[in-house]
Design a protein around this motif. Sequence first.
Motif, PDB file in Angstrom:
ATOM      1  N   ALA A  78      36.234  31.504  56.265  1.00 54.27           N
ATOM      2  CA  ALA A  78      37.016  30.270  56.088  1.00 54.27           C
ATOM      3  C   ALA A  78      37.900  30.379  54.851  1.00 54.27           C
ATOM      4  O   ALA A  78      39.062  29.956  54.872  1.00 54.27           O
ATOM      5  N   PHE A  79      37.365  30.969  53.785  1.00 53.05           N
ATOM      6  CA  PHE A  79      38.166  31.130  52.580  1.00 53.05           C
ATOM      7  C   PHE A  79      39.347  32.063  52.828  1.00 53.05           C
ATOM      8  O   PHE A  79      40.474  31.783  52.420  1.00 53.05           O
ATOM      9  N   THR A  84      44.876  33.374  52.497  1.00 51.06           N
ATOM     10  CA  THR A  84      45.642  34.589  52.737  1.00 51.06           C
ATOM     11  C   THR A  84      47.033  34.253  53.259  1.00 51.06           C
ATOM     12  O   THR A  84      47.205  33.321  54.041  1.00 51.06           O
ATOM     13  N   ALA A  85      47.995  35.044  52.816  1.00 43.38           N
ATOM     14  CA  ALA A  85      49.399  34.911  53.232  1.00 43.38           C
ATOM     15  C   ALA A  85      49.965  33.547  52.840  1.00 43.38           C
ATOM     16  O   ALA A  85      50.737  32.949  53.585  1.00 43.38           O
ATOM     17  N   ARG A  86      49.600  33.075  51.676  1.00 46.23           N
ATOM     18  CA  ARG A  86      50.108  31.810  51.156  1.00 46.23           C
ATOM     19  C   ARG A  86      51.200  32.074  50.147  1.00 46.23           C
ATOM     20  O   ARG A  86      51.171  33.068  49.443  1.00 46.23           O
ATOM     21  N   LYS A  87      52.146  31.194  50.045  1.00 44.74           N
ATOM     22  CA  LYS A  87      53.150  31.242  48.994  1.00 44.74           C
ATOM     23  C   LYS A  87      53.684  29.850  48.776  1.00 44.74           C
ATOM     24  O   LYS A  87      53.550  28.979  49.626  1.00 44.74           O
ATOM     25  N   GLY A  92      51.092  23.571  39.947  1.00 42.81           N
ATOM     26  CA  GLY A  92      52.102  23.909  38.956  1.00 42.81           C
ATOM     27  C   GLY A  92      52.411  25.386  38.823  1.00 42.81           C
ATOM     28  O   GLY A  92      53.175  25.800  37.962  1.00 42.81           O
ATOM     29  N   CYS A  93      51.818  26.217  39.679  1.00 40.71           N
ATOM     30  CA  CYS A  93      52.008  27.667  39.623  1.00 40.71           C
ATOM     31  C   CYS A  93      52.881  28.107  40.805  1.00 40.71           C
ATOM     32  O   CYS A  93      52.597  27.757  41.952  1.00 40.71           O
ATOM     33  N   ASP A  94      53.920  28.875  40.510  1.00 44.18           N
ATOM     34  CA  ASP A  94      54.802  29.400  41.549  1.00 44.18           C
ATOM     35  C   ASP A  94      54.220  30.710  42.062  1.00 44.18           C
ATOM     36  O   ASP A  94      54.269  31.735  41.382  1.00 44.18           O
ATOM     37  N   VAL A  95      53.649  30.674  43.256  1.00 44.42           N
ATOM     38  CA  VAL A  95      53.006  31.849  43.848  1.00 44.42           C
ATOM     39  C   VAL A  95      53.982  32.487  44.822  1.00 44.42           C
ATOM     40  O   VAL A  95      54.420  31.856  45.782  1.00 44.42           O
ATOM     41  N   LYS A  96      54.312  33.757  44.579  1.00 42.63           N
ATOM     42  CA  LYS A  96      55.230  34.477  45.449  1.00 42.63           C
ATOM     43  C   LYS A  96      54.555  34.884  46.749  1.00 42.63           C
ATOM     44  O   LYS A  96      55.156  34.836  47.810  1.00 42.63           O
ATOM     45  N   TYR A  97      53.301  35.323  46.668  1.00 43.11           N
ATOM     46  CA  TYR A  97      52.568  35.707  47.869  1.00 43.11           C
ATOM     47  C   TYR A  97      51.109  35.942  47.507  1.00 43.11           C
ATOM     48  O   TYR A  97      50.821  36.644  46.540  1.00 43.11           O
ATOM     49  N   ALA A  98      50.205  35.375  48.271  1.00 45.97           N
ATOM     50  CA  ALA A  98      48.767  35.598  48.073  1.00 45.97           C
ATOM     51  C   ALA A  98      48.257  36.427  49.243  1.00 45.97           C
ATOM     52  O   ALA A  98      48.549  36.123  50.401  1.00 45.97           O
TER      53      ALA A  98
END
Length: 104
Positions: A78-79, A84-87, A92-98
Amino acid sequence: MAQPENALRAWALADPTLAGLIGTRFYPMDLPQTPTLPACTYFRVSRAKKDEIPYSTVRIQVTCWATTHDGARALADAFIAAATARKGTSAGCDVKYASLANET
């Protein structure tokens, strides 16, 4: 400064399936002394500084805890689906790709 760990936690707790399993039991570093399970813990493993790309790369370890192996496996699945594959911007954090680096 916005922290990637907070972004990951916010995404995880906003996911209905994962939140249904752990509620808000997603803790930094360690479980509480007498935890309610299932739950997850997380900590920053490393942060590679900016080099040729204009942002750093952060590795975060997540551990899934349950009373049975199957329960921990279901929580981990589930986690993975939730994170996965989040952006985008989270906490407040700019995530380019998880992405998922590996499972152990």
